[in-house]
Design a protein around this motif. Structure first.
Motif, PDB file in Angstrom:
ATOM      1  N   ASN A   1       0.513   6.652  -6.590  1.00 54.85           N
ATOM      2  CA  ASN A   1      -0.791   7.233  -6.931  1.00 54.85           C
ATOM      3  C   ASN A   1      -1.772   7.114  -5.759  1.00 54.85           C
ATOM      4  O   ASN A   1      -2.566   6.187  -5.693  1.00 54.85           O
ATOM      5  CB  ASN A   1      -1.350   6.523  -8.167  1.00 54.85           C
ATOM      6  CG  ASN A   1      -2.578   7.224  -8.713  1.00 54.85           C
ATOM      7  OD1 ASN A   1      -3.252   7.964  -8.003  1.00 54.85           O
ATOM      8  ND2 ASN A   1      -2.870   6.981  -9.970  1.00 54.85           N
TER       9      ASN A   1
ATOM     10  N   GLU B   1      -4.405   8.712  -4.976  1.00 50.92           N
ATOM     11  CA  GLU B   1      -5.828   8.795  -5.297  1.00 50.92           C
ATOM     12  C   GLU B   1      -6.386   7.423  -5.674  1.00 50.92           C
ATOM     13  O   GLU B   1      -7.483   7.036  -5.266  1.00 50.92           O
ATOM     14  CB  GLU B   1      -5.980   9.777  -6.454  1.00 50.92           C
ATOM     15  CG  GLU B   1      -7.374  10.187  -6.716  1.00 50.92           C
ATOM     16  CD  GLU B   1      -7.399  11.302  -7.757  1.00 50.92           C
ATOM     17  OE1 GLU B   1      -7.221  10.980  -8.949  1.00 50.92           O
ATOM     18  OE2 GLU B   1      -7.604  12.465  -7.376  1.00 50.92           O
ATOM     19  N   MET B   2      -5.609   6.675  -6.452  1.00 52.28           N
ATOM     20  CA  MET B   2      -6.094   5.369  -6.884  1.00 52.28           C
ATOM     21  C   MET B   2      -6.137   4.391  -5.715  1.00 52.28           C
ATOM     22  O   MET B   2      -7.006   3.525  -5.660  1.00 52.28           O
ATOM     23  CB  MET B   2      -5.198   4.833  -8.013  1.00 52.28           C
ATOM     24  CG  MET B   2      -5.812   3.681  -8.782  1.00 52.28           C
ATOM     25  SD  MET B   2      -7.398   4.117  -9.541  1.00 52.28           S
ATOM     26  CE  MET B   2      -8.295   2.582  -9.343  1.00 52.28           C
ATOM     27  N   VAL B   3      -5.225   4.536  -4.780  1.00 57.58           N
ATOM     28  CA  VAL B   3      -5.271   3.680  -3.599  1.00 57.58           C
ATOM     29  C   VAL B   3      -6.583   3.921  -2.850  1.00 57.58           C
ATOM     30  O   VAL B   3      -7.241   2.980  -2.393  1.00 57.58           O
ATOM     31  CB  VAL B   3      -4.057   3.941  -2.690  1.00 57.58           C
ATOM     32  CG1 VAL B   3      -4.210   3.251  -1.345  1.00 57.58           C
ATOM     33  CG2 VAL B   3      -2.782   3.452  -3.375  1.00 57.58           C
ATOM     34  N   GLU B   4      -6.986   5.186  -2.757  1.00 58.18           N
ATOM     35  CA  GLU B   4      -8.264   5.498  -2.118  1.00 58.18           C
ATOM     36  C   GLU B   4      -9.428   4.915  -2.907  1.00 58.18           C
ATOM     37  O   GLU B   4     -10.367   4.375  -2.334  1.00 58.18           O
ATOM     38  CB  GLU B   4      -8.439   7.012  -2.018  1.00 58.18           C
ATOM     39  CG  GLU B   4      -7.428   7.666  -1.114  1.00 58.18           C
ATOM     40  CD  GLU B   4      -8.094   8.506  -0.055  1.00 58.18           C
ATOM     41  OE1 GLU B   4      -8.618   9.562  -0.400  1.00 58.18           O
ATOM     42  OE2 GLU B   4      -8.091   8.081   1.120  1.00 58.18           O
ATOM     43  N   ALA B   5      -9.337   5.000  -4.233  1.00 62.09           N
ATOM     44  CA  ALA B   5     -10.429   4.499  -5.068  1.00 62.09           C
ATOM     45  C   ALA B   5     -10.529   2.975  -4.998  1.00 62.09           C
ATOM     46  O   ALA B   5     -11.536   2.399  -5.384  1.00 62.09           O
ATOM     47  CB  ALA B   5     -10.253   4.959  -6.515  1.00 62.09           C
ATOM     48  N   LEU B   6      -9.475   2.316  -4.511  1.00 63.93           N
ATOM     49  CA  LEU B   6      -9.567   0.870  -4.290  1.00 63.93           C
ATOM     50  C   LEU B   6     -10.122   0.567  -2.905  1.00 63.93           C
ATOM     51  O   LEU B   6     -10.283  -0.597  -2.546  1.00 63.93           O
ATOM     52  CB  LEU B   6      -8.185   0.218  -4.445  1.00 63.93           C
ATOM     53  CG  LEU B   6      -7.613   0.140  -5.857  1.00 63.93           C
ATOM     54  CD1 LEU B   6      -6.216  -0.478  -5.836  1.00 63.93           C
ATOM     55  CD2 LEU B   6      -8.505  -0.663  -6.789  1.00 63.93           C
ATOM     56  N   GLY B   7     -10.367   1.585  -2.121  1.00 61.83           N
ATOM     57  CA  GLY B   7     -11.031   1.372  -0.838  1.00 61.83           C
ATOM     58  C   GLY B   7     -10.143   1.468   0.387  1.00 61.83           C
ATOM     59  O   GLY B   7     -10.529   1.041   1.471  1.00 61.83           O
ATOM     60  N   TYR B   8      -8.944   2.007   0.242  1.00 64.00           N
ATOM     61  CA  TYR B   8      -8.053   2.130   1.394  1.00 64.00           C
ATOM     62  C   TYR B   8      -7.959   3.582   1.841  1.00 64.00           C
ATOM     63  O   TYR B   8      -7.874   4.488   1.027  1.00 64.00           O
ATOM     64  CB  TYR B   8      -6.641   1.649   1.042  1.00 64.00           C
ATOM     65  CG  TYR B   8      -6.578   0.220   0.581  1.00 64.00           C
ATOM     66  CD1 TYR B   8      -6.501  -0.826   1.496  1.00 64.00           C
ATOM     67  CD2 TYR B   8      -6.591  -0.090  -0.772  1.00 64.00           C
ATOM     68  CE1 TYR B   8      -6.431  -2.136   1.078  1.00 64.00           C
ATOM     69  CE2 TYR B   8      -6.519  -1.404  -1.207  1.00 64.00           C
ATOM     70  CZ  TYR B   8      -6.442  -2.420  -0.278  1.00 64.00           C
ATOM     71  OH  TYR B   8      -6.373  -3.714  -0.702  1.00 64.00           O
ATOM     72  N   HIS B   9      -7.928   3.766   3.162  1.00 64.41           N
ATOM     73  CA  HIS B   9      -7.813   5.127   3.704  1.00 64.41           C
ATOM     74  C   HIS B   9      -6.351   5.538   3.728  1.00 64.41           C
ATOM     75  O   HIS B   9      -5.592   5.123   4.598  1.00 64.41           O
ATOM     76  CB  HIS B   9      -8.406   5.193   5.107  1.00 64.41           C
ATOM     77  CG  HIS B   9      -9.899   5.191   5.108  1.00 64.41           C
ATOM     78  ND1 HIS B   9     -10.644   6.344   5.067  1.00 64.41           N
ATOM     79  CD2 HIS B   9     -10.781   4.185   5.099  1.00 64.41           C
ATOM     80  CE1 HIS B   9     -11.928   6.051   5.057  1.00 64.41           C
ATOM     81  NE2 HIS B   9     -12.046   4.738   5.069  1.00 64.41           N
TER      82      HIS B   9
ATOM     83  N   ALA C   1       2.283   1.618  -3.483  1.00 67.22           N
ATOM     84  CA  ALA C   1       1.231   2.054  -4.413  1.00 67.22           C
ATOM     85  C   ALA C   1       0.851   3.502  -4.114  1.00 67.22           C
ATOM     86  O   ALA C   1       0.659   4.309  -5.022  1.00 67.22           O
ATOM     87  CB  ALA C   1       0.019   1.138  -4.290  1.00 67.22           C
TER      88      ALA C   1
ATOM     89  N   LEU D   1       0.828  -1.209   0.000  1.00 67.01           N
ATOM     90  CA  LEU D   1       0.000   0.000   0.000  1.00 67.01           C
ATOM     91  C   LEU D   1       0.856   1.249   0.000  1.00 67.01           C
ATOM     92  O   LEU D   1       0.538   2.228  -0.677  1.00 67.01           O
ATOM     93  CB  LEU D   1      -0.910   0.008   1.237  1.00 67.01           C
ATOM     94  CG  LEU D   1      -2.180  -0.816   1.102  1.00 67.01           C
ATOM     95  CD1 LEU D   1      -2.889  -0.922   2.431  1.00 67.01           C
ATOM     96  CD2 LEU D   1      -3.082  -0.163   0.074  1.00 67.01           C
TER      97      LEU D   1
END
Ligand SMILES: Nc1ncnc2c1ncn2[C@@H]1O[C@H](COP(=O)(O)OP(=O)(O)OP(=O)(O)O)[C@@H](O)[C@H]1O
Ligand SMILES: [Mg+2]
Lengths: 341, 241
Positions: free
Chosen positions: A227, A229-237, A223, A220
């Protein structure tokens, strides 16, 4: 779903991406090229060991900063103060346990050293957590404010160090069995403590590589540096991840402060700010957010600093700036550019 | 419209001082593909990003599976069951294909059954499984980005122009893969400029212009009505004159 059949054989493998050897070879080349310039092999060994020790300490101190920058784009000048605080907190161990420091027992010497490290890392980790909440969090996304506010934080804490420990430098002694030098070969000696610093640095490096490459948290972080933003869009805070990295980075700065303090054997409130310049150079040379780059950059900077200090003391001060310019002309985003930066 | 999975009501989005979305009303029914069409700069990407919470709606409501998600943080929206395939793919190029999928499969280890399904849709990903994702070709990166959205069952998948810049043969493969996804019963909101692809996949269609939805209806209806296509998309000019 009916997908449960597979055994739990999934673990995260390292190193599928090819390693870029050029900066590593370059660093080795710099070291070898210094040999004929220095002239004496034993002097060269001494300088190289000193450079490696200094490089390891810088790496420990810089690694947190590069991840903090990579992950949340936060420029934290306050990082330097964790180094000073880490060093000063070790006094809380060294003063009451001065008997352990001066004892001939290796076990007691190591014990007091480890206690210093543990207490300093705990204190700076906690302090980092508070610093992030109070000082860094309100200024996300605003670089100018980050620089001003974290600088302000640094100055305030330096003054607090003066309040608690007084304004004059404090000298500390190395634990008895860490003093002196050992022979590496005929006519070649290396200071014991430098070797210890190298060893601690290697432990930290390996631990970081294992965490970054073999755990989900590490994945994480890698990643997120690329990026967020994309880590957030995968559901991680990403915020929680960032706070964790900030705390870990602060604790590592504290560890670096302990090591650096013993290395210099003098503590000043401004010691963190002094190394911070080198740390920023390393972070930029290495490539923002890259741990591997931070490591190679630290070694490169420290080796060059040691060789030039011996060969041409007059240019030693600017050698690191020069090195940074050369690296950036060659690779404008650092030795190991991270996508997204 | 009784079984709406996602509804946007009067959604406005500002980016800086620009007023981009100016009252978007959109319904995505459960099951099947809803296609979002519109000329460049119409606000399609902004709509998807607003749904994901990557831009904040300044006004209006977004409801997903009955819950108001308008002000929720992005990770919570994702966890509620929405997957997102952004316009620029946003794969993690320093991570391997495998690591990209590991992160996307949030619920712990990757499982063989799920991987098999992904590999049967996109065989290239199996071949390059251990390779850094940055080394993939553009089409393969796009496949990986889509695979990330498919590795776990999600209620809704948002996909932004997956065929953009890809060679026709790869587009054909991708359409085939989407058909499989559709057969499996997924709900997809797909931004697609390629009208041929849009027509093949779409059940419902919405057309955007200047930050608003200007047409909403069945795909079959738009596909059959050349005058409407001409008016909404300017397609007539290219194909018939
Ligand atoms: N970060 C931004 N800052 C300012 N304006 C933006 C930003 N992103 C998008 N816009 C503007 O918002 C409008 C809608 O952009 P958007 O990307 O949503 O369009 P689109 O329909 O996805 O276009 P395309 O088909 O080219 O992808 C455009 O006018 C664009 O210039
Ligand atoms: Mg777009």
């Amino acid at each position: 779903m009916t997908d449960a059949a597979a055994p739990g054989k999934e673990e995260v493998r390292v190193g599928a991406a090819p390693i870029d050897w050029i900066p590593i070879v370059l660093t080795a080349t710099v070291a070898l090229a210094a040999l004929p310039l220095v002239g004496s092999f034993s002097t060269w060994v001494t300088l190289t060991v000193a450079g490696l020790a200094m490089g390891m300490m810088i790496f420990i101190m810089a690694s947190g900063l590069t991840l903090v920058f990579g992950l949340m784009d936060v420029i934290n000048f306050g990082h330097g103060v964790f180094i000073s605080v880490g060093a000063y907190v070790s006094l809380l161990v060294l003063w009451p346990l001065s008997g352990w420091v001066n004892s001939p027992s290796v076990a007691l010497n190591v014990g007091v050293f480890l206690l210093c490290i543990l207490l300093s890392m705990a204190a700076t980790g906690l302090f980092g957590w508070a610093f992030e909440r109070v000082i860094v969090r309100p200024v996300y996304g605003q670089h100018l404010k980050q620089i001003l506010v974290t600088m302000g934080g640094l100055i305030v804490v330096e003054q607090l160090i003066h309040v608690f420990w007084g304004p004059s430098p404090i000298t500390i002694a190395l634990p008895e069995s860490f003093r002196g030098a050992i022979a590496l070969g005929p006519g070649m000696v290396a200071e014991r403590y430098r070797l210890i610093a190298v060893a601690v640095g290697l432990v930290v490096l390996i631990a970081m590589l294992v965490i970054l490459n073999r755990t989900r948290i590490g994945l994480l972080v890698r990643a997120g540096v690329e990026n967020p933003e994309m880590v957030e869009a995968l559901g991680y805070h990403i915020r929680r991840l960032f706070v964790g990295v900030f705390v870990a980075g602060s604790a590592l700065a504290g560890l670096g402060g302990v090591l650096w303090g013993f290395y210099q054997q003098t503590l000043t409130a401004g010691m963190g700010l002094q190394v911070l310049v080198l740390i920023f150079i390393v972070v930029i040379i290495g490539g923002l957010g890259s741990i591997g780059g931070c490591f190679i950059g630290s070694l490169l900077v420290a080796l060059v600093a040691n060789y030039t200090a011996f060969l041409e003391p007059k240019i030693a001060l600017v050698s690191n700036i020069g090195l940074m310019l050369i690296v950036l002309l060659w690779r404008p985003r650092g030795l190991y550019p991270v996508a997204g930066h | 419209m009784s079984d709406a999975l996602l509804t946007l009501e009067g959604v406005h989005t500002h980016i800086g001082r620009y007023h981009i979305l100016q009252g978007v009303d959109l319904v995505v029914p459960r099951g099947g593909f809803t296609i979002l069409l519109g000329r460049n700069g119409a606000g399609k990407t902004t709509t998807l990003r607003t749904i994901m919470g990557l831009w904040r709606a300044s006004q209006g409501t977004i409801r997903f599976a009955g819950a108001d998600v308008t002000a929720r943080p992005t990770p919570d929206i994702a966890s509620a069951g929405i997957a997102y395939v952004p316009e620029n793919m946003s794969i993690f190029s320093g991570l391997t294909v495998r690591e990209n999928l590991v992160l996307a499969a949030r619920a712990g280890p990757l499982q063989a059954g799920k991987l098999e399904r992904i590999f049967s849709l996109f065989p290239a990903l199996e071949r390059f499984y251990g390779l850094a994702a940055g080394a993939l070709s553009g089409g393969q990166k796009q496949m990986l980005s889509i695979a990330r959205a498919l590795i776990e069952p999600r209620d809704l998948i948002l996909i932004d122009e997956p065929t953009k810049g890809l060679a026709p043969a790869i587009v054909t493969n991708m359409i085939r893969a989407f058909r499989e996804v559709k057969k499996a019963g997924a709900t997809v909101l797909l931004v697609e400029q390629n009208f041929m692809a849009a027509r093949m996949l779409g059940d419902t269609v919405a057309v955007m212009d200047d930050g608003r939805i200007v047409h909403h209806g069945a795909m079959a209806e738009l596909a059959a009505d050349h005058a409407l296509q001409h008016r909404l998309l300017g397609l007539h000019l290219d194909t018939h004159q």
